[in-house]
Write a protein that holds these residues in place. Sequence first.
Motif, PDB file in Angstrom:
ATOM      1  N   VAL A 153       0.005   9.286  -6.538  1.00  7.50           N
ATOM      2  CA  VAL A 153      -0.998   9.877  -5.516  1.00  7.50           C
ATOM      3  C   VAL A 153      -0.315  10.733  -4.481  1.00  7.50           C
ATOM      4  N   LEU A 156      -1.625  14.054  -4.596  1.00  6.65           N
ATOM      5  CA  LEU A 156      -2.785  14.389  -4.162  1.00  6.65           C
ATOM      6  C   LEU A 156      -2.586  14.478  -2.631  1.00  6.65           C
ATOM      7  N   LEU A 187      -1.407  13.763 -12.249  1.00  2.00           N
ATOM      8  CA  LEU A 187      -2.411  12.514 -12.500  1.00  2.00           C
ATOM      9  C   LEU A 187      -2.921  12.451 -13.960  1.00  2.00           C
ATOM     10  N   CYS A 213      -6.260   6.426  -6.961  1.00  2.00           N
ATOM     11  CA  CYS A 213      -6.546   7.942  -6.552  1.00  2.00           C
ATOM     12  C   CYS A 213      -7.751   7.852  -5.630  1.00  2.00           C
ATOM     13  N   ALA A 217      -7.352   8.510  -1.394  1.00  2.00           N
ATOM     14  CA  ALA A 217      -7.894   9.749  -1.119  1.00  2.00           C
ATOM     15  C   ALA A 217      -8.857   9.291   0.162  1.00  2.00           C
ATOM     16  N   CYS A 238      -0.796   5.534   1.955  1.00  2.00           N
ATOM     17  CA  CYS A 238      -1.688   5.989   0.821  1.00  2.00           C
ATOM     18  C   CYS A 238      -0.942   5.263  -0.506  1.00  2.00           C
ATOM     19  N   ALA A 242      -3.022   2.975  -2.747  1.00  2.00           N
ATOM     20  CA  ALA A 242      -3.304   3.112  -4.258  1.00  2.00           C
ATOM     21  C   ALA A 242      -2.807   1.957  -5.198  1.00  2.00           C
TER      22      ALA A 242
END
Length: 252
Positions: A153, A156, A187, A213, A217, A238, A242
């Motif tokens: 992630v 992202l 991903l 994800c 996010a 993050c 995740a």
Amino acid sequence: MRLAVDALRMTLGTLTALPVPAPRVIDRRVAGGAMVLAPLAAVALAVPAGLVVWAGGLLGLPALAAAVLAVATVALGSRGLHLDGLADTADGLGASYDRERALSVMRKGDVGPSGVAALTLVLLVQCAALAGAVGAGHGVAAVVVAVIAGRAVLVLCCARGVPSARPEGLGATVAGAVPIPGVLLVLVTVGGLATLAPGLPWWRGPLAVLLGCVAAAALLMRCVTRLGGITGDVLGGCVEAATTAALLTLAP
């Protein structure tokens, strides 16, 4: 070739405790490449954790004990970097609605009540979820998929258009450094490989990646709104969010 070598050195040196030479140069191209290669660096954490779960089964350890040892192995292998980021992010978000005040709290590095609570709860959930997977007979696959999904992630969080909260630091180096096609490639590749996880239905691994994800996010959006962008601590938070979501998905 030099770019790829520097990117690999950066991702291994940042995300793991492996003693690798420093990159010869760190610029946005190298930083973006390092984030794209993050799942590869995660293999160096996932494999030892999987071996710990496997050995725990051979030795007849309780599922929870094997899970705790595996989670500890990941933490040691990454020098606790992402756990530290999670704690600092929780403290910053809980400290004040003033952006500068929140960033100042995160910069200090000492752990406050919000950070302690976040660390305790996240580690408890991770260990409990992994113990459930161990008890169900797919603990090795669960920890490997979750650890790799957690690091995937990062593309992202560093996608083109995501700003940095500060003009300096790791966040400023990697913010917006990964083009959108690179985000999708990483991903989709990680999700596709997760279909091959042994002992799991083909869809469980990709679902774990997807929900990882989503969790990352959600935290990312909150931090961008409150802090104005990402920092190195936000990236760590993050990753842990995740990883936790992926483990919960694979627990039953």
